[in-house]
Write a protein that holds these residues in place. Sequence first.
Motif, mmCIF file in Angstrom:
data_model
loop_
_atom_site.group_PDB
_atom_site.id
_atom_site.type_symbol
_atom_site.label_atom_id
_atom_site.label_comp_id
_atom_site.label_asym_id
_atom_site.label_seq_id
_atom_site.Cartn_x
_atom_site.Cartn_y
_atom_site.Cartn_z
ATOM 1 N N UNK A 55 78.113 50.680 41.904
ATOM 2 C CA UNK A 55 79.089 49.908 42.268
ATOM 3 C C UNK A 55 78.260 48.978 43.432
ATOM 4 N N UNK A 56 78.471 47.733 43.387
ATOM 5 C CA UNK A 56 77.584 46.963 44.304
ATOM 6 C C UNK A 56 78.662 45.825 44.917
ATOM 7 N N UNK A 57 78.366 45.566 46.103
ATOM 8 C CA UNK A 57 79.225 44.630 46.934
ATOM 9 C C UNK A 57 79.035 43.119 46.273
ATOM 10 N N UNK A 62 84.365 41.743 47.787
ATOM 11 C CA UNK A 62 84.340 41.957 46.065
ATOM 12 C C UNK A 62 83.348 43.148 45.697
ATOM 13 N N UNK A 63 83.640 43.904 44.530
ATOM 14 C CA UNK A 63 82.584 44.769 44.255
ATOM 15 C C UNK A 63 82.457 44.614 42.810
ATOM 16 N N UNK A 64 81.462 44.913 42.324
ATOM 17 C CA UNK A 64 81.223 44.626 40.801
ATOM 18 C C UNK A 64 80.315 46.079 40.416
ATOM 19 N N UNK A 65 80.239 46.236 39.268
ATOM 20 C CA UNK A 65 79.577 47.591 38.609
ATOM 21 C C UNK A 65 78.620 46.946 37.638
ATOM 22 N N UNK A 66 77.242 47.617 38.180
ATOM 23 C CA UNK A 66 76.163 47.252 37.367
ATOM 24 C C UNK A 66 75.495 48.508 36.770
ATOM 25 N N UNK A 67 74.707 48.353 35.731
ATOM 26 C CA UNK A 67 74.097 49.846 35.164
ATOM 27 C C UNK A 67 72.896 49.462 35.432
ATOM 28 N N UNK A 68 72.045 50.875 35.765
ATOM 29 C CA UNK A 68 70.649 50.829 36.241
ATOM 30 C C UNK A 68 69.958 51.995 35.091
ATOM 31 N N UNK A 69 68.662 51.642 34.889
ATOM 32 C CA UNK A 69 68.027 52.642 34.274
ATOM 33 C C UNK A 69 67.217 53.491 35.150
ATOM 34 N N UNK A 70 67.254 54.693 35.008
ATOM 35 C CA UNK A 70 66.834 55.663 35.900
ATOM 36 C C UNK A 70 65.712 56.518 35.153
ATOM 37 N N UNK A 71 64.427 56.693 35.547
ATOM 38 C CA UNK A 71 63.736 57.949 34.949
ATOM 39 C C UNK A 71 63.910 59.181 35.720
ATOM 40 N N UNK A 72 64.020 60.214 34.868
ATOM 41 C CA UNK A 72 64.004 61.411 35.577
ATOM 42 C C UNK A 72 62.928 62.268 35.203
ATOM 43 N N UNK A 73 62.345 62.915 36.390
ATOM 44 C CA UNK A 73 60.958 63.762 36.289
ATOM 45 C C UNK A 73 61.502 65.107 36.790
#
Length: 153
Positions: A55-57, A62-73
């Motif tokens: 969730x971002x400002x 206002x607020x909006x939702x964006x999707x992030x790709x995360x690499x897990x190690x």
Amino acid sequence: MPRYEYKVVAAPRQGLKAKTARTPDERFANALATLINDIARDGWEYLRTDTLPMEERKGLTGRSVSYKNMLVFRRALDEAQIQTPEVRVTAIPGPAAAVPRLGAPSRGTPEDGTARAPAVGPALARADGRTDARTDGHSDGSADDKKNGAAAP
């Protein structure tokens, strides 16, 4: 059973130029491989990629939702790095009878390890015979006071 620590890194958003990478897909793959190899040099093992909502400002309120790709190690912890929580058990000094018990009065005596609950009497009545919450003798001028014959301040 081995224990692991985890590291999460945002996936690259742009490709990385290289002599062998000519298309945008090849440049992006080069950026991803470079990032994974850099982190793997420190002993981290690539585990998976997750897409997570964030969730971002947006503007002032206002607020909006964006999707992030995360690499897990992950990497295994040595026995010396594993921190086990220390648990301490402290006994309460004195007999258990010293702890007051609430509820209905018991039939025992204080010598046998039980305690009696304090007695609670009826609410005290005001001088004018009413038993409401105001006990300071002042009226707030409400409709209840007028109904009960109290004078307004």
